[in-house]
Scaffold this motif. Structure first.
Motif, PDB file in Angstrom:
ATOM      1  N   PRO A  68       9.996  -8.916  -1.581  1.00  0.00           N
ATOM      2  CA  PRO A  68       9.917 -10.291  -1.082  1.00  0.00           C
ATOM      3  C   PRO A  68       8.643 -10.545  -0.273  1.00  0.00           C
ATOM      4  O   PRO A  68       8.524 -11.586   0.367  1.00  0.00           O
ATOM      5  CB  PRO A  68      11.161 -10.386  -0.181  1.00  0.00           C
ATOM      6  N   SER A  69       7.695  -9.629  -0.319  1.00  0.00           N
ATOM      7  CA  SER A  69       6.471  -9.741   0.483  1.00  0.00           C
ATOM      8  C   SER A  69       5.671 -10.977   0.093  1.00  0.00           C
ATOM      9  O   SER A  69       5.588 -11.329  -1.082  1.00  0.00           O
ATOM     10  CB  SER A  69       5.592  -8.503   0.290  1.00  0.00           C
ATOM     11  N   ARG A  91       5.427  -5.183   2.520  1.00  0.00           N
ATOM     12  CA  ARG A  91       6.287  -5.226   3.712  1.00  0.00           C
ATOM     13  C   ARG A  91       7.758  -5.049   3.346  1.00  0.00           C
ATOM     14  O   ARG A  91       8.627  -5.618   3.991  1.00  0.00           O
ATOM     15  CB  ARG A  91       6.083  -6.555   4.439  1.00  0.00           C
ATOM     16  N   ALA A  92       8.042  -4.255   2.348  1.00  0.00           N
ATOM     17  CA  ALA A  92       9.424  -4.049   1.899  1.00  0.00           C
ATOM     18  C   ALA A  92       9.752  -2.554   1.877  1.00  0.00           C
ATOM     19  O   ALA A  92       9.831  -1.948   0.806  1.00  0.00           O
ATOM     20  CB  ALA A  92       9.621  -4.678   0.527  1.00  0.00           C
ATOM     21  N   PRO A  93       9.959  -1.933   3.054  1.00  0.00           N
ATOM     22  CA  PRO A  93      10.167  -0.487   3.097  1.00  0.00           C
ATOM     23  C   PRO A  93      11.474  -0.013   2.476  1.00  0.00           C
ATOM     24  O   PRO A  93      11.615   1.171   2.163  1.00  0.00           O
ATOM     25  CB  PRO A  93      10.132  -0.178   4.594  1.00  0.00           C
ATOM     26  N   ASP A 125       4.406   6.154   0.725  1.00  0.00           N
ATOM     27  CA  ASP A 125       4.458   6.497   2.138  1.00  0.00           C
ATOM     28  C   ASP A 125       5.040   5.314   2.885  1.00  0.00           C
ATOM     29  O   ASP A 125       4.631   4.168   2.657  1.00  0.00           O
ATOM     30  CB  ASP A 125       3.058   6.788   2.698  1.00  0.00           C
ATOM     31  N   LEU A 126       6.002   5.593   3.769  1.00  0.00           N
ATOM     32  CA  LEU A 126       6.540   4.543   4.626  1.00  0.00           C
ATOM     33  C   LEU A 126       5.628   4.378   5.836  1.00  0.00           C
ATOM     34  O   LEU A 126       5.121   5.365   6.376  1.00  0.00           O
ATOM     35  CB  LEU A 126       7.959   4.885   5.074  1.00  0.00           C
ATOM     36  N   TRP A 134       8.198  -0.702   8.686  1.00  0.00           N
ATOM     37  CA  TRP A 134       7.868  -2.108   8.458  1.00  0.00           C
ATOM     38  C   TRP A 134       7.259  -2.331   7.076  1.00  0.00           C
ATOM     39  O   TRP A 134       7.110  -3.450   6.630  1.00  0.00           O
ATOM     40  CB  TRP A 134       6.918  -2.632   9.523  1.00  0.00           C
ATOM     41  N   GLY A 135       6.893  -1.256   6.369  1.00  0.00           N
ATOM     42  CA  GLY A 135       6.296  -1.417   5.055  1.00  0.00           C
ATOM     43  C   GLY A 135       6.154  -0.093   4.342  1.00  0.00           C
ATOM     44  O   GLY A 135       6.520   0.961   4.875  1.00  0.00           O
ATOM     45  N   LYS A 136       5.639  -0.165   3.129  1.00  0.00           N
ATOM     46  CA  LYS A 136       5.393   1.048   2.355  1.00  0.00           C
ATOM     47  C   LYS A 136       4.126   0.881   1.541  1.00  0.00           C
ATOM     48  O   LYS A 136       3.752  -0.231   1.163  1.00  0.00           O
ATOM     49  CB  LYS A 136       6.565   1.387   1.443  1.00  0.00           C
TER      50      LYS A 136
END
Length: 148
Positions: A68-69, A91-93, A125-126, A134-136
């Motif tokens: 949904p970023s 921004r979707a970890p 990587d997270l 907060w993201g990946k």
């Protein structure tokens, strides 16, 4: 036509890298390919461009389709003299990459299979702060020849 507008400088420390943030939308794939082609040309890595451009296309498509970023960050770096790493940060970890099975007549579902076929390795990587992820970054690496 969009091209690299920031000059790439060779530093005595660190490793060469480039990144830029874009809208998370299908048209970003074309912009990302142009930008990556410019970066690879500056780094004199045109010989890996076909595989790198396929990878960045699939990484962007996956971010657009499965997260949904609103924005993504395209990254290219040389983590060593023999490796090129291309990644897309979103921004979707919690939406982690996973292989899907696709039927012969399906028009999607093969992105990670393609990346797996052309990259030497790939993964994610997270990215986190004190409050959690907060993201990946989903990335793939290509082996390049010494002296590149």
């Amino acid at each position: 036509m969009m091209s690299l507008t920031k000059q790439v400088h060779v530093a005595s420390v660190g490793r060469p890298a480039y990144s830029q943030t874009f809208p998370c939308e299908p048209s970003t794939a074309e912009i990302g390919r142009r930008l990556l082609r410019d970066v690879l040309s500056i780094w004199r890595l045109d010989r890996v461009a076909d595989h790198a451009l396929l990878i960045v296309t699939e990484l962007i498509a996956n971010a657009v389709r499965h997260t949904p970023s609103h924005k993504i960050r395209l990254m290219a770096e040389l983590p060593s003299p023999t490796r090129l790493r291309v990644g897309v940060l979103d921004r979707a970890p919690t939406r982690l990459p996973a292989f899907r099975s696709a039927d012969d007549d399906d028009e999607s579902g093969r992105g990670l299979l393609l990346i797996n076929a052309v990259a030497d390795r790939w993964g994610y990587d997270l990215h986190s702060s004190g409050t959690g992820p907060w993201g990946k970054e989903v990335w793939a690496e290509l082996r390049i020849e010494d002296g590149a």
